[in-house]
Design an enzyme around this catalytic site. Structure first.
Site, short mmCIF file in Angstrom:
data_model
loop_
_atom_site.label_atom_id
_atom_site.label_comp_id
_atom_site.label_asym_id
_atom_site.label_seq_id
_atom_site.Cartn_x
_atom_site.Cartn_y
_atom_site.Cartn_z
N ASN A 1 0.87 -1.17 0.00
CA ASN A 1 0.00 0.00 0.00
C ASN A 1 0.91 1.23 0.00
OD1 ASN A 1 -1.78 2.06 0.52
ND2 ASN A 1 -2.69 1.11 2.34
N ARG B 1 -2.67 -2.05 -3.38
CA ARG B 1 -3.85 -1.20 -3.20
C ARG B 1 -3.72 -0.04 -4.18
NH1 ARG B 1 -5.10 3.31 1.14
NH2 ARG B 1 -7.29 3.60 0.65
N HIS C 1 -12.51 3.30 0.10
CA HIS C 1 -12.48 2.33 1.20
C HIS C 1 -13.29 1.09 0.82
CE1 HIS C 1 -11.95 5.65 4.54
NE2 HIS C 1 -10.76 5.20 4.12
N ARG D 1 -9.36 15.63 7.19
CA ARG D 1 -10.17 16.05 6.04
C ARG D 1 -11.52 16.58 6.51
NH1 ARG D 1 -9.66 10.50 2.83
NH2 ARG D 1 -7.82 10.02 4.06
N GLU E 1 -7.96 -4.95 5.50
CA GLU E 1 -7.83 -4.64 4.08
C GLU E 1 -6.70 -5.45 3.44
OE1 GLU E 1 -8.12 -0.40 5.36
OE2 GLU E 1 -8.84 -0.12 3.33
#
Ligand code: AMP
Length: 403
Positions: A13, A94, A183, A244, A387
């Site tokens: 990732n 990813r 996601h 964010r 993940e």
């Protein structure tokens, strides 16, 4: 020496200045090693590597991802694993944005790399970083197939009404401006754990998944198919996150430009890196926010209240979207660990059949569990996300299909 590695998948990732990795067996879920290289591009980079229960951290200059991945290979080698000859089944990457092109895990070749690069205009911060990881891995492990797993893929089939922004159709079409969702690997993985926990078939279950980590997103899933999600064309829309803003009146962006005289990069940095919890109280780590609230800090309390307010708004919207809800599931760092957030997100909803059991909610556990009362019509669950495992499984499947 590295027999126990044959068949494992190396999951990568790659972020703009970091590279997370995990070597995992997709079937047995055994993690052989994992780690993270940080501050790539800086003088004071670092790599934390954990293998066979031993964790080491070193600081070193990491000018680019290829240097980082080469050093990671050396760290594996010093633990007795030669990645190039260990019989890895795949490298799973990813990739944040698949645009409209990619919605299945995809075997990477030169053409795919070109397409991911083309889509980069939709995710200028993320896809180029993902590509550096892909290119570094292909150079270092040329004989191991690389598979891209896209963060947007799960939401590919969002209903048009949920995916479409109410702006000029021609402009939107020309520039591929629509809601993609992110996601997805986590929402898919977590939502697939839910039906067996309820003793139901996936097709029967209406559910809401709340992925609350440093990034945060919500999704509404009917019978396995997402019908709405909170992130949009970019991972900036939706819930309040660590740094964010989530949803904001687009007029604020224009005001920041016209009146405050910020340029696009400055606005981007403000909304992506200096907003959310951090913008509101100076902390993006949820534990620090909580500690400050306990000490009576009002900015931290407001940050928390804004966070919960936005979260409840999405839960409410998705209850209406779904019509009937069987399960609401919390996952990721905050969702899995912050019992207070779970309680506050669902407080006072008994009339809607949602009753959290305070004792079950307070229990600390690493396993999937129900935290609602036995007679709560809606099951409230905590399901740890994974993940890396999901990426490893999808990568192995693609390579298996090819064999
Ligand atoms: P993730 O992006 O999934 O790794 O989640 C990171 C977020 O989870 C950070 O804001 C952490 O502060 C938060 N987190 C991790 N552990 C806890 C905890 N025990 N209580 C509250 N928040 C936590």
């Amino acid at each position: 020496m590295s027999d126990h590695v044959a068949g494992a998948v190396l999951v990568l990732n790659a972020g703009s200045s970091s590279l997370k990795y995990q070597l995992v067996h997709p079937d047995t879920e055994v993690v052989v090693a994992e780690g993270i290289a940080e501050r790539i591009g800086d003088h004071d980079g670092s790599i934390t590597h954990e293998q066979d229960g031993e964790k080491t951290t070193e600081t070193l200059e990491l000018p680019d991802h290829l240097t980082a991945i080469r050093r990671v290979r050396e760290l594996f080698a010093s633990g007795g694993i030669d990645l190039a000859s260990a019989g890895l089944s795949a490298v799973g990457h990813r990739v944040v944005h698949g645009g409209r092109t990619f919605y299945h895990p995809t075997l990477i070749d030169d053409h795919v790399i070109g397409e991911i690069r083309r889509i980069s205009s939709l995710a200028p911060l993320h896809n180029p970083a993902n590509l550096t990881g892909i290119e570094a891995a292909r150079e270092m492990l040329p004989d191991v197939p690389s598979v891209a797993v896209f963060d947007t893929a799960f939401f590919h089939g969002l209903p048009e009404a949920a995916a479409t922004y109410a702006i000029d159709r021609g402009v939107a079409k020309l520039h591929a401006i629509r809601r993609y969702g992110f996601h997805g690997t986590s929402h898919q993985y977590v939502s697939e754990q839910v039906p067996p926990l309820l003793g139901k078939e996936p097709s029967e279950v209406h559910q809401i998944v709340l992925h609350l980590g440093n990034g945060a997103s919500a999704s509404a899933i009917r019978g396995g198919d997402p019908i709405d999600t909170s992130m949009g064309m970019t991972p900036l829309e939706g819930l309040v996150m660590g740094t964010r803003s989530g949803d904001i009146d687009p007029g604020v962006v224009l005001h920041l430009h016209r009146v405050v005289k910020l340029d696009a990069d400055q606005i981007d940095a403000l909304l992506n890196k200096n907003s959310g919890l951090k913008g509101l109280c100076g902390e993006n780590d949820f534990r620090s926010v909580t500690e400050r609230i306990e000490r009576g800090d009002e900015a931290a309390k407001l940050a928390y209240d804004v966070y919960i307010h936005r979260l409840r708004r999405y839960i409410g919207a998705y209850m209406i979207d779904l019509g009937r809800v069987d399960a609401i599931t919390f996952t990721a760092g905050v969702g899995e660990n912050a019992a207070g957030v779970r309680a506050d997100a669902l407080a006072g909803l008994e009339n809607y059949g949602i009753v959290v059991d305070p004792d079950r909610n307070a229990e600390r556990s690493r396993t999937a569990r129900r935290i609602s009362t036995d007679d709560s019509a809606v099951a409230v669950l905590v399901v740890p996300t994974n993940e890396e495992l999901a990426i490893a499984r999808q990568a192995a499947e693609v390579v298996g299909e090819r064999a």
